[in-house]
Design a protein around this motif. Sequence first.
Motif, PDB file in Angstrom:
ATOM      1  N   ASP A  94      52.441  -6.480  82.676  1.00 15.13           N
ATOM      2  CA  ASP A  94      51.468  -5.910  82.045  1.00 15.13           C
ATOM      3  C   ASP A  94      50.044  -6.110  82.739  1.00 15.13           C
ATOM      4  N   GLY A  95      50.068  -6.829  83.729  1.00 11.69           N
ATOM      5  CA  GLY A  95      48.979  -7.092  84.604  1.00 11.69           C
ATOM      6  C   GLY A  95      48.060  -8.266  83.806  1.00 11.69           C
ATOM      7  N   SER A  96      48.346  -8.946  82.786  1.00 11.10           N
ATOM      8  CA  SER A  96      47.763 -10.163  82.532  1.00 11.10           C
ATOM      9  C   SER A  96      48.059 -11.148  83.350  1.00 11.10           C
ATOM     10  N   PHE A  97      47.218 -12.165  83.153  1.00 10.82           N
ATOM     11  CA  PHE A  97      47.581 -13.690  83.865  1.00 10.82           C
ATOM     12  C   PHE A  97      48.710 -14.212  83.222  1.00 10.82           C
ATOM     13  N   LYS A  98      48.859 -14.231  82.236  1.00  7.48           N
ATOM     14  CA  LYS A  98      50.263 -14.976  81.800  1.00  7.48           C
ATOM     15  C   LYS A  98      51.490 -14.124  81.968  1.00  7.48           C
ATOM     16  N   SER A  99      51.557 -12.667  82.214  1.00 13.60           N
ATOM     17  CA  SER A  99      52.681 -11.882  82.872  1.00 13.60           C
ATOM     18  C   SER A  99      52.901 -12.620  84.246  1.00 13.60           C
ATOM     19  N   TYR A 100      51.799 -12.678  85.131  1.00 15.21           N
ATOM     20  CA  TYR A 100      51.710 -12.918  86.584  1.00 15.21           C
ATOM     21  C   TYR A 100      52.485 -14.425  86.448  1.00 15.21           C
ATOM     22  N   GLU A 101      51.771 -15.267  85.841  1.00 11.00           N
ATOM     23  CA  GLU A 101      52.235 -16.592  85.829  1.00 11.00           C
ATOM     24  C   GLU A 101      53.882 -16.849  85.557  1.00 11.00           C
ATOM     25  N   ALA A 102      54.166 -15.945  84.549  1.00 12.27           N
ATOM     26  CA  ALA A 102      55.681 -15.908  84.314  1.00 12.27           C
ATOM     27  C   ALA A 102      56.590 -15.437  85.379  1.00 12.27           C
ATOM     28  N   PHE A 103      56.119 -14.422  86.213  1.00 13.66           N
ATOM     29  CA  PHE A 103      56.740 -13.866  87.057  1.00 13.66           C
ATOM     30  C   PHE A 103      56.816 -14.936  88.605  1.00 13.66           C
ATOM     31  N   LEU A 104      55.594 -15.405  88.708  1.00 14.31           N
ATOM     32  CA  LEU A 104      55.643 -16.472  89.776  1.00 14.31           C
ATOM     33  C   LEU A 104      56.242 -17.620  89.493  1.00 14.31           C
ATOM     34  N   MET A 105      56.441 -17.916  88.308  1.00 12.09           N
ATOM     35  CA  MET A 105      57.087 -19.176  88.019  1.00 12.09           C
ATOM     36  C   MET A 105      58.687 -18.709  88.354  1.00 12.09           C
ATOM     37  N   GLY A 106      59.006 -17.486  87.714  1.00  8.08           N
ATOM     38  CA  GLY A 106      60.485 -17.209  88.271  1.00  8.08           C
ATOM     39  C   GLY A 106      60.532 -17.156  89.418  1.00  8.08           C
ATOM     40  N   CYS A 107      59.652 -16.735  90.456  1.00  6.23           N
ATOM     41  CA  CYS A 107      59.893 -16.740  91.841  1.00  6.23           C
ATOM     42  C   CYS A 107      60.240 -17.955  92.533  1.00  6.23           C
ATOM     43  N   ASP A 108      59.205 -18.976  91.849  1.00  9.87           N
ATOM     44  CA  ASP A 108      59.589 -20.568  92.312  1.00  9.87           C
ATOM     45  C   ASP A 108      60.767 -20.961  92.005  1.00  9.87           C
ATOM     46  N   ALA A 109      61.035 -20.606  90.603  1.00 10.08           N
ATOM     47  CA  ALA A 109      62.421 -21.209  90.166  1.00 10.08           C
ATOM     48  C   ALA A 109      63.590 -20.686  90.983  1.00 10.08           C
ATOM     49  N   GLY A 110      63.459 -19.478  91.464  1.00 11.20           N
ATOM     50  CA  GLY A 110      64.602 -18.956  92.200  1.00 11.20           C
ATOM     51  C   GLY A 110      64.445 -19.495  93.732  1.00 11.20           C
ATOM     52  N   ASN A 111      63.586 -20.331  94.043  1.00 10.69           N
ATOM     53  CA  ASN A 111      63.629 -21.017  95.404  1.00 10.69           C
ATOM     54  C   ASN A 111      63.364 -22.545  95.157  1.00 10.69           C
TER      55      ASN A 111
ATOM     56  N   TRP B 229      62.152 -24.509  93.257  1.00 10.75           N
ATOM     57  CA  TRP B 229      60.714 -25.111  93.037  1.00 10.75           C
ATOM     58  C   TRP B 229      60.288 -25.306  94.029  1.00 10.75           C
ATOM     59  N   GLY B 230      60.352 -24.769  95.339  1.00 11.98           N
ATOM     60  CA  GLY B 230      59.834 -24.975  96.374  1.00 11.98           C
ATOM     61  C   GLY B 230      58.664 -24.054  97.141  1.00 11.98           C
ATOM     62  N   LEU B 231      58.813 -22.886  96.252  1.00 12.49           N
ATOM     63  CA  LEU B 231      57.862 -21.818  96.930  1.00 12.49           C
ATOM     64  C   LEU B 231      56.438 -22.105  96.771  1.00 12.49           C
ATOM     65  N   PHE B 232      56.141 -22.766  95.587  1.00 22.32           N
ATOM     66  CA  PHE B 232      54.734 -23.134  95.491  1.00 22.32           C
ATOM     67  C   PHE B 232      54.543 -24.797  95.699  1.00 22.32           C
ATOM     68  N   SER B 233      55.225 -25.312  96.595  1.00 23.40           N
ATOM     69  CA  SER B 233      55.210 -26.824  96.804  1.00 23.40           C
ATOM     70  C   SER B 233      53.869 -27.069  97.504  1.00 23.40           C
ATOM     71  N   GLY B 234      53.137 -27.999  96.979  1.00 24.94           N
ATOM     72  CA  GLY B 234      51.894 -27.903  97.570  1.00 24.94           C
ATOM     73  C   GLY B 234      50.494 -27.226  96.959  1.00 24.94           C
ATOM     74  N   PHE B 235      51.006 -26.126  96.095  1.00 24.90           N
ATOM     75  CA  PHE B 235      49.975 -25.168  95.474  1.00 24.90           C
ATOM     76  C   PHE B 235      49.087 -26.009  94.524  1.00 24.90           C
ATOM     77  N   ARG B 236      49.650 -26.979  93.813  1.00 23.15           N
ATOM     78  CA  ARG B 236      48.964 -27.615  92.959  1.00 23.15           C
ATOM     79  C   ARG B 236      47.769 -28.657  93.637  1.00 23.15           C
ATOM     80  N   GLU B 237      48.446 -29.179  94.572  1.00 19.75           N
ATOM     81  CA  GLU B 237      47.644 -30.171  95.274  1.00 19.75           C
ATOM     82  C   GLU B 237      46.239 -29.528  96.077  1.00 19.75           C
ATOM     83  N   TRP B 238      46.709 -28.246  96.658  1.00 22.61           N
ATOM     84  CA  TRP B 238      45.830 -27.432  97.242  1.00 22.61           C
ATOM     85  C   TRP B 238      44.832 -26.869  96.178  1.00 22.61           C
ATOM     86  N   LEU B 239      45.119 -26.658  94.954  1.00 21.34           N
ATOM     87  CA  LEU B 239      43.964 -26.191  94.138  1.00 21.34           C
ATOM     88  C   LEU B 239      43.121 -27.282  93.617  1.00 21.34           C
ATOM     89  N   ILE B 240      43.806 -28.647  93.510  1.00 22.12           N
ATOM     90  CA  ILE B 240      43.082 -29.763  92.963  1.00 22.12           C
ATOM     91  C   ILE B 240      41.956 -29.759  94.069  1.00 22.12           C
TER      92      ILE B 240
END
Length: 130
Positions: A20-37, A39-50
């Motif tokens: 639906d274009g909301s932050f929550k829908s994108y978050e869910a989609f991106l988490m699914g992409c990460d899970a399908g990989n 949990w390595g697709l966003f490895s380092g993203f949290r640290e990069w954001l910090i």
Amino acid sequence: MEYRQLFREIHKRPGMYGLDGSFKSYEAFLMGCDAGNDWGLFSGFREWLIMRLGSQSSFGWPGLVLQLALPEKPSLPLSPESDAKAVELLFELLDQFMEERAPAHGVANIFEKYQSWLSTQWNPAFRGPD
């Protein structure tokens, strides 16, 4: 499809992906992409954001993106304006992160920068228990 390109596509056409274009829908989609990989697709993203936030945090990447986009600590659920602001920043940050992690050893370099950044956060005035 390369993930950086996929993320651009879902941002432009969320409805084509059932979002639906909301932050929550994108978050869910991106988490699914990460899970399908594994949990390595966003490895380092949290640290990069910090490092962009400039302070340590216990939040995961979605909370960090919201902190960066909406430092005034908005109430939940997000207003349409706050949601749109968070979505725009999410995709800017994702694109920058994916570019930085793309080269060989990109993820390792991010973690190395994070460790270096962490070492600058140490407070010599705090000695801890003797």
